[in-house]
Write a protein that holds these residues in place. Structure first.
Motif, short mmCIF file in Angstrom:
data_model
loop_
_atom_site.label_atom_id
_atom_site.label_comp_id
_atom_site.label_asym_id
_atom_site.label_seq_id
_atom_site.Cartn_x
_atom_site.Cartn_y
_atom_site.Cartn_z
N THR A 101 3.16 41.38 3.66
CA THR A 101 5.44 40.83 4.15
C THR A 101 6.25 41.87 3.27
O THR A 101 6.92 42.44 4.36
CB THR A 101 4.87 39.96 4.30
OG1 THR A 101 3.75 39.10 4.45
CG2 THR A 101 6.61 38.92 4.50
N HIS A 102 5.67 42.23 2.22
CA HIS A 102 6.94 43.27 1.88
C HIS A 102 7.62 44.12 2.42
O HIS A 102 8.32 45.39 2.68
CB HIS A 102 6.84 42.96 0.81
CG HIS A 102 6.13 43.91 0.18
ND1 HIS A 102 4.44 43.91 -0.03
CD2 HIS A 102 5.96 44.93 -0.47
CE1 HIS A 102 4.55 44.78 -0.67
NE2 HIS A 102 5.01 45.83 -0.82
N TRP A 104 6.82 44.96 6.17
CA TRP A 104 7.31 44.15 7.03
C TRP A 104 9.35 44.07 6.76
O TRP A 104 9.24 44.38 7.72
CB TRP A 104 6.75 43.34 7.52
CG TRP A 104 5.91 42.72 8.96
CD1 TRP A 104 4.21 42.86 8.23
CD2 TRP A 104 5.89 43.00 9.89
NE1 TRP A 104 2.83 43.03 9.28
CE2 TRP A 104 4.08 42.89 10.04
CE3 TRP A 104 6.47 42.84 10.76
CZ2 TRP A 104 4.05 42.47 11.39
CZ3 TRP A 104 5.73 42.87 12.15
CH2 TRP A 104 4.82 41.89 12.52
N ARG A 105 8.75 44.11 6.29
CA ARG A 105 10.79 43.13 5.28
C ARG A 105 11.60 44.24 5.18
O ARG A 105 12.74 44.86 5.88
CB ARG A 105 10.31 42.15 4.09
CG ARG A 105 10.85 40.86 4.16
CD ARG A 105 11.04 40.00 3.34
NE ARG A 105 10.44 40.64 2.36
CZ ARG A 105 9.58 39.90 1.49
NH1 ARG A 105 8.56 39.32 2.06
NH2 ARG A 105 9.07 40.87 0.28
N TYR A 108 12.23 46.34 8.50
CA TYR A 108 13.24 45.46 8.87
C TYR A 108 14.32 46.28 9.20
O TYR A 108 15.14 46.59 9.54
CB TYR A 108 12.74 44.12 9.49
CG TYR A 108 13.66 44.05 10.03
CD1 TYR A 108 13.56 43.79 11.32
CD2 TYR A 108 15.03 43.00 9.47
CE1 TYR A 108 15.11 42.79 12.47
CE2 TYR A 108 16.07 42.52 10.02
CZ TYR A 108 15.91 42.16 10.58
OH TYR A 108 17.48 41.21 12.32
N PHE A 138 6.74 37.35 8.16
CA PHE A 138 7.79 38.01 8.21
C PHE A 138 8.98 37.81 8.47
O PHE A 138 10.43 37.78 7.71
CB PHE A 138 7.66 39.36 8.35
CG PHE A 138 9.19 39.72 9.44
CD1 PHE A 138 9.57 40.36 7.90
CD2 PHE A 138 9.26 39.80 10.51
CE1 PHE A 138 10.94 40.96 9.36
CE2 PHE A 138 10.19 40.16 10.60
CZ PHE A 138 10.65 41.02 10.30
N SER A 141 10.02 35.13 5.63
CA SER A 141 10.77 35.44 4.75
C SER A 141 11.79 36.29 4.10
O SER A 141 12.53 36.88 3.33
CB SER A 141 9.56 36.27 4.12
OG SER A 141 8.84 37.51 4.52
N ALA A 142 11.55 36.67 5.67
CA ALA A 142 13.58 38.20 5.44
C ALA A 142 14.09 36.92 6.02
O ALA A 142 15.23 37.67 5.78
CB ALA A 142 13.24 38.36 7.11
#
Length: 173
Positions: A101-102, A104-105, A108, A138, A141-142
């Motif tokens: 996930t980090h 993805w952030r 982005y 994602f 969490s973003a």
């Protein structure tokens, strides 16, 4: 006294170097491999079932290959939403299954940074199927704003499922 303990690695050190390029013939095998992943929801909710000609239609001229340390890891594309001068866009973003996930952030953030050099952004929307845990994790969490779900737009595993809309908005300066 000087400490000899190793410094704790920062989260950013665990991130790859991001780059992007237009989707080209040289990327064809890697892109087709991405769509073989049943969780690779780039402009489709059924990636593993698409023949090559349908994948070609999904890609379009606006698709960019997102690379992590030079290796294709995903795809993204920017699309106008509404009038061309409205500064409202939809970002189609997908990373390979297993990307944390980090990542993805971070991807982005880099994409948005690049987009803001080329476009005035007022509102950027991203959308994920309700059955997409990676995309939803994602977006949440973003800190993207969850705007709601358009229910029943697709069938997944025998059930009608929806699309969840998220956005980021920039105030006029």
């Amino acid at each position: 006294m000087t400490s000899i303990a190793p410094a704790a690695p920062s989260v950013d050190r665990a991130l790859p170097r991001w780059s992007a390029r237009d989707c080209a013939d040289a990327d064809r095998a890697a892109v087709l491999a991405l769509f073989a992943d049943p969780g690779f929801f780039f402009r489709t909710d059924r990636p593993g079932t698409r023949p090559e000609w349908e994948i070609d239609r999904l890609l379009g001229d606006d698709t960019r290959v997102l690379c992590a340390d030079g290796e294709p890891l995903g795809l993204y594309a920017l699309e106008n939403e509404g009038s061309e001068h409205g500064c409202h866009y939809v970002l189609h973003l997908r990373l390979r299954s297993g990307a944390p996930t980090h990542w993805w952030r971070a991807a982005y953030r880099e994409i948005v940074r690049a987009l803001r050099w080329r476009h005035e952004l007022v509102r950027l929307s991203v959308r994920f199927p309700e059955f997409d845990p990676a995309g939803l994790a994602f977006a949440r969490s973003a800190g993207l704003t969850e705007e709601g779900t358009l229910a029943g737009v697709t069938t997944h595993e025998g059930r009608r499922r929806g699309t969840v809309f998220f956005s980021q908005v920039w105030a006029e300066s």
